[in-house]
Write a protein that holds these residues in place. Structure first.
Motif, mmCIF file in Angstrom:
data_model
loop_
_atom_site.group_PDB
_atom_site.id
_atom_site.type_symbol
_atom_site.label_atom_id
_atom_site.label_comp_id
_atom_site.label_asym_id
_atom_site.label_seq_id
_atom_site.Cartn_x
_atom_site.Cartn_y
_atom_site.Cartn_z
ATOM 1 N N GLU A 68 -18.804 27.659 34.775
ATOM 2 C CA GLU A 68 -19.808 26.670 35.175
ATOM 3 C C GLU A 68 -20.523 26.108 33.952
ATOM 4 O O GLU A 68 -20.688 24.891 33.805
ATOM 5 C CB GLU A 68 -20.803 27.356 36.122
ATOM 6 N N THR A 69 -20.955 27.003 33.056
ATOM 7 C CA THR A 69 -21.694 26.558 31.874
ATOM 8 C C THR A 69 -20.826 25.620 31.031
ATOM 9 O O THR A 69 -21.298 24.606 30.512
ATOM 10 C CB THR A 69 -22.134 27.779 31.055
ATOM 11 N N TYR A 70 -19.534 25.972 30.911
ATOM 12 C CA TYR A 70 -18.595 25.170 30.141
ATOM 13 C C TYR A 70 -18.451 23.782 30.757
ATOM 14 O O TYR A 70 -18.609 22.761 30.079
ATOM 15 C CB TYR A 70 -17.243 25.895 30.136
ATOM 16 N N VAL A 71 -18.178 23.748 32.046
ATOM 17 C CA VAL A 71 -17.939 22.467 32.711
ATOM 18 C C VAL A 71 -19.203 21.608 32.709
ATOM 19 O O VAL A 71 -19.157 20.405 32.432
ATOM 20 C CB VAL A 71 -17.422 22.700 34.150
ATOM 21 N N VAL A 72 -20.356 22.233 32.979
ATOM 22 C CA VAL A 72 -21.599 21.458 33.008
ATOM 23 C C VAL A 72 -21.889 20.893 31.626
ATOM 24 O O VAL A 72 -22.253 19.720 31.490
ATOM 25 C CB VAL A 72 -22.781 22.331 33.494
ATOM 26 N N THR A 73 -21.732 21.717 30.580
ATOM 27 C CA THR A 73 -22.110 21.264 29.241
ATOM 28 C C THR A 73 -21.205 20.137 28.763
ATOM 29 O O THR A 73 -21.681 19.086 28.311
ATOM 30 C CB THR A 73 -22.073 22.452 28.264
ATOM 31 N N LEU A 74 -19.899 20.338 28.870
ATOM 32 C CA LEU A 74 -18.999 19.270 28.443
ATOM 33 C C LEU A 74 -19.163 18.044 29.343
ATOM 34 O O LEU A 74 -19.194 16.907 28.863
ATOM 35 C CB LEU A 74 -17.532 19.743 28.448
ATOM 36 N N GLY A 75 -19.296 18.299 30.635
ATOM 37 C CA GLY A 75 -19.431 17.185 31.576
ATOM 38 C C GLY A 75 -20.691 16.370 31.315
ATOM 39 O O GLY A 75 -20.651 15.140 31.256
ATOM 40 N N VAL A 76 -21.816 17.052 31.105
ATOM 41 C CA VAL A 76 -23.070 16.310 30.943
ATOM 42 C C VAL A 76 -23.097 15.602 29.586
ATOM 43 O O VAL A 76 -23.738 14.563 29.433
ATOM 44 C CB VAL A 76 -24.289 17.233 31.160
ATOM 45 N N THR A 77 -22.369 16.149 28.610
ATOM 46 C CA THR A 77 -22.268 15.443 27.328
ATOM 47 C C THR A 77 -21.542 14.108 27.530
ATOM 48 O O THR A 77 -21.990 13.056 27.064
ATOM 49 C CB THR A 77 -21.513 16.312 26.311
#
Lengths: 715, 715
Positions: free
Chosen positions: B233-242
């Motif tokens: 989740e942290t990975y997807v959210v961070t890359l996604g929100v970037t």
């Protein structure tokens, strides 16, 4: 009669009540020679500690005063000194009465429960009325002098700065007294318990324990003097910032402003009278002890409703008239009136203010009720901790921590609703009046709290002097409700801080616009320096809590070693043939508490200054102001939760132990009881050292920021 | 080759690494029949639990998907389902490998420490690479499909919404998996310890304890599957929100935007390669086990520096050219580009972004170092807790709480400095790239973490199967460093959330301006609805923590009673003549964990919606948006501290116990050890249930708010 003279009369009535009641108390029998001996040792220790504490604070205070004199001028410095000295006086006198009332309470409890209750509560009431009375007098006299002989307009910058400096003096004493007293009382308490109850297997307050006098001294210097300084500070800051906000935000002619600024003072005065009447309602009847105390609280709270109405009506006249006229809180500022906060209510009536005061009373009542729920033995939270004790130390602590986290929810919701309602009624001024009405109850609330250490001491004296068992039973019964009343005061203080936070922030932003009209500060949450400020502010209560907890742990460890040493060097102590050296333990705890209080107390004083200058160096002045402002809100957003969780959780742990001692889950001596003792020990520094000191910490951070603005602008 | 194809190749390499390494692992000897028996019981329990957990989540997920399909359309719904399913797959596959690697690790540890280390770490690496690889693939494929066959521009609203919905799917699984798994593992662990170690006096992992299999199952479903879902989740959210932030904030032509949005994907890809290389650097040599693991971490982190440079250079070309041209982040928005956040850096170069990535790497390294300091046995914090254990349970817990409060300070300062530096370099986009570089290390960090439950299980299997003592000694040595690596991951996840918070808030405000251009929202701190939002947001982690702690306490209590019942009904168990009913205990914990996870998991999903609608009803839409936005920051401002204090404090307590067991302060069986066991028990739900679940809770609150905006605007 002017509003200011009414306030001065109210303050004098409180002081007079204190003097008369003190005389009555001192007229009671102080018991036999043995009891007087013990009481003398406690008195001596408490006096010695407070003497050294005030000496240390005085050194810091003089240094601060010099800095203020240079940067802000003589008026602010004088106000600062008045605030500091009167805070010290309230704590010192309260403690002086408390260490004399303890032995008289024990003696009175020989005859009846009612006798003990009356002696202890009256002692608390003396402290309570002094806190409210001296607080009100300090503001009223300062305001009278500056607007009368001083010839200043009510919203003159000098008045705003003097009121802020007065609050700073009270806050500076308060943080040291709360923390130093808190470390003293819990280091002695935890240390005495660990080495006495746990290691040596002797009961609490056994005269063979060399830490027993230190423990009893701690009740007075921490729970009485420290608490009194805290509430004095809260009182002065709340009333002061309400007046400051009116001066800064309300657009009206000087005569109208003078009236409106006098209203908080009159509210203080009338509620002193209702509190005094309330003290006479404290009677046992057929109900419980808690019920008797509540009678006093409810009597004063309910009497306050008509009193507040009459006061508002008398000060403002027609309650349906708009205050400040059409231009009130209008964005177009003129020379006299400063820019209002964006988003403030456009105008309000006297009736709106009265409703806001009722909101403040409602918050007080709800916080009392919620605290009772979370710390009383009759409800789920305490019972769940007691139940969890059956499966051991670990589950007791887990459940206690769970309750402490949970206990933040309802008070937060109450504060949130109160902010919204008061703001809808009368903007930031409405929130300020809600907080003022809340603090106007301080006389009664402090009375309920300061009652605790007296009964705690009375129990100790009864034990040490070998009074009959039924006396100890009576003092224990009186003491048991003390946990809840103590938790109530802390919830009340931090709750009012939650309300006052927005008012203080409003004062900060308005000051900023006055002093630095050319600097555009972006307080929006999308400014990263606002986030930086929020995070650094939120860190302060955690760091401060860590210091407090570590200090208690370290000092308690020193007590354990000292007592072990006395037992080893002098075997006669345990045999009961020779007297332990109580004084050496008191002295040890005194030195430890003084040493440990300094660094954490300076943390909230220096942090705002550091944050401003560092951020300014990196990102310019405007962002420095933004980070500093956000820090003020960060400290309350995080501090509110830290303080509520620590004080409620600690109270719940303590009463879970008492609930088991009442014969539940195996009663005294069972495995569940041992687990509950662990929880109680953990809760001690939580509820009496780290948690309550968060309230003055929040205030001092805010006030230092306000003074920094004034200093940066050149005084 | 396009950025997206590089990302897909990177993701496939990770999956391929996982497949090959799994085959290697499964090729190792699974030990004798007794060991295989025990491992089969653990496998069965873990599979049964995850099956039921995913079924329950699926019910919630389908309900959410239906709501999304109605309000946001099929594209978002599909992305949501992809995120949810892949998160589940990462956790499930990781757990499947973990429950097979445990017995192989025990068997390998028969021969050598290096053998055990390799088996356990490779198992962790499979989970780590799957988390990073599947995360990267999900974003890359979605982005490829929408910009390629879908024919959309890179900053099309559909892409923004789809990326957000993908993150929501991952987050929703994550909160349930983290909390459900966390409750399972700690209820079983605490329950087994209380009734086994404390009551029955049998050692940890004794096969006579009916809760022992449940305890081992818990390691896999909590520390492996739950953690994997969290980091996915942290990975997807961070890359996604970037990527979303670039789409929303950067003013450039579509081709340039496409490149810049591809950069986070390429960063993910190259760091997967450096992480894989790093896994081969994990060797014992002459140093400690922790040293061997650190070799892998440092190898991959240091290799990342040139890799990131090359990647940035490849994607952006000239690193000194301004990105987006003169109009970049200009306040005058046109049809293509949305209003930028006020205060964002005016422009930046590729080199600036590279420096921001180094900031992210530095934050990762510093958090590892700080966590090591606070939870390692070689430093003051753990030693101080061990020392405090000498004076009893109470002082152990007091000191542990003090350390847990203190442990928030340095990480907060690191995050604050990182925010300031990255922001100065490249505005909010800079902060986003710092967070992305941080998360790009996830493959290695998760590998270090997922190694822990395997060694923990290996120790349990060695004990239960009666392997020689030296095997247990080896697995214990491998396990001891697991406490620190587990704490590291949690600090890393919450630290990245601290960085991402501002980026998420930026996305919220930008979305707001796009969807509701006519609504002027005042996010200033002087708006009381902002304070209301901050306070309510700050409350969430406390309430959530209370739920988590209570759930563990309650479920552990149920385990104690179940086990007591089995001992009572079947005396043969303690005599060792009959086998306890392991399955019944697993089943009990399964039901308890599933039941207890639902309400707290829905809290962060429903609270933002409730706050928006309630405040809107009271004070209008603009204030509803202001309160909701402030809530997003309130939850991080308070959650950061709650999570950091719980995870570090818990790790410190655990290792203080291990430090005493190593022969300090009286060693195993001493009074100090008993006190340390209490601290460890308290720390268990702190560090493995309530604390780590705060990270997905913060994200989900933010993402729900973003989706709410889209839904309110009509999809």
């Amino acid at each position: 009669m002017t509003t200011v003279s009414v306030a001065m009369i109210g303050g004098l009535i409180a002081v007079l009540y204190g003097a008369i009641t003190s005389r009555q108390l001192l007229g009671l029998s102080p018991g036999d020679a043995r009891m007087q001996d013990i009481a003398a040792a406690i008195q001596e220790g408490a006096k010695a500690y407070l003497g050294r504490q005030y000496t240390t604070i005085a050194i810091v205070g003089v240094a601060v005063a010099v800095v203020m004199a240079v940067t802000l001028g003589w008026l602010s410095t004088t106000a600062f000194v008045i605030g500091a000295v009167l805070s010290g006086v309230a704590g010192f006198v309260g403690m002086t009465i408390s260490v004399r009332a303890n032995v008289r309470t024990a003696e009175a409890a020989r005859t009846s429960l009612q006798g003990g209750l009356t002696a202890a509560f009256r002692s608390g009431a003396v402290t309570g009325m002094l806190v409210a009375g001296l607080g009100l007098l300090s503001i009223a006299v300062l305001f009278w002098y500056l607007t009368g002989p001083g010839g200043r307009l009510p919203n003159d910058r000098g008045i705003v700065e003097a009121l802020t400096a007065l609050a700073f003096g009270a806050s500076l004493i308060s943080i040291f007294a709360r923390l130093g007293g808190g470390i003293f009382t819990k280091a002695a308490d935890v240390g005495a318990d660990l080495v006495g109850k746990v290691e040596a297997g002797i009961p609490e307050d056994d005269p063979r324990n060399p830490a027993v006098i230190a423990d009893n001294v701690g009740d007075n210097v921490g729970d009485c003097a420290g608490m009194a300084a805290d509430l004095f500070e809260t009182y002065v800051v709340t009333l002061g910032v309400t007046m400051v906000s009116i001066a800064l935000l309300v657009r009206a002619d000087p005569a109208e402003l003078m009236q409106l600024m006098g209203l908080p003072l009159v509210i203080g005065a009338v509620c002193i009278v209702t509190s005094i009447i309330g003290t006479y309602a404290v009677r046992l009847g057929r109900g419980s002890i808690m019920g008797a105390l509540y009678k006093g609280f409810w009597a004063s709270a309910l009497l306050s409703i008509p009193a507040l109405y009459v006061a508002t009506r008398w000060v403002l006249g027609d309650l349906s008239a708009m205050i400040g006229g059409a231009g009130f809180l209008d964005a177009g500022a003129d020379a006299l009136t400063l820019d209002p906060d964006p988003g403030s209510a456009a105008s309000f009536t006297g009736m709106d203010l009265f409703w806001c005061m009722l909101v403040g009373l409602a918050v007080t009542a709800l916080i009392v009720w919620i605290t009772e729920y979370y710390t009383g033995t009759a409800y789920r939270p305490v019972k769940s901790i007691a139940k969890a004790s059956e499966t051991g130390h670990g589950t007791n602590v887990i459940q206690g921590l769970a309750i402490s986290l949970e206990a933040t929810a309802l008070p937060t919701l109450v504060i949130v609703v109160a902010v919204v309602v008061a703001y809808q009624l009368a903007g930031i001024i409405g929130i300020a009046f809600a907080a003022t009405a809340m603090l106007a109850q301080a006389g009664m609330v402090v009375a309920l709290d300061a009652y605790g250490p007296v009964t705690d001491n009375a129990g100790g004296i009864a034990e040490m002097a070998g009074l009959p068992d039924e006396v100890r039973e009576r003092t224990d019964a009186l003491d048991a409700v003390g946990n809840t009343t103590k938790a109530v005061t802390k919830g009340y203080a931090i709750g009012s801080a939650g309300l006052a936070a927005l008012v203080l922030f409003g004062a900060y932003t308005t000051d900023l616009r006055t002093y630095f009209p050319d600097v555009t500060v972006d307080f929006s949450l999308s400014n990263p320096y606002v986030i930086v400020g929020l995070l650094l502010g939120a860190l302060l209560p955690y760091l401060f809590g860590a210091f407090g907890m570590t200090a208690v742990g370290r000092a308690a460890g020193a007590v354990v070693e000292e007592v072990r040493g006395q037992f080893r060097d002098n075997p006669g102590i345990m045999a009961g043939t020779s007297r332990p050296n109580y004084g050496r333990t008191v002295d040890l705890v005194t030195r430890a508490a003084i040493r440990e209080m300094i660094v954490p107390s300076l943390l909230p004083v220096l942090s705002p200054i550091a944050v401003y200058f560092i951020v300014r160096a990196v990102a310019g002045q405007a962002n420095g102001f933004a980070a500093l402002g956000a820090m003020l809100l960060g400290v309350i957003v995080s501090g509110l939760f830290v303080a509520l969780s620590m004080t409620s959780g600690g109270g719940a742990w303590d009463n879970a132990k008492k609930y088991i001692e009442d014969g539940n889950h195996g009663g005294k001596g069972s495995e569940a009881h041992k687990a509950a003792v662990t929880g109680d020990t953990v809760g001690d520094p939580y509820k009496d050292t780290a948690g309550p000191a968060v309230n003055p910490m929040i205030k001092i951070t805010n006030i230092v920021a306000l003074l920094l603005l004034a200093a940066l602008a050149g005084g």
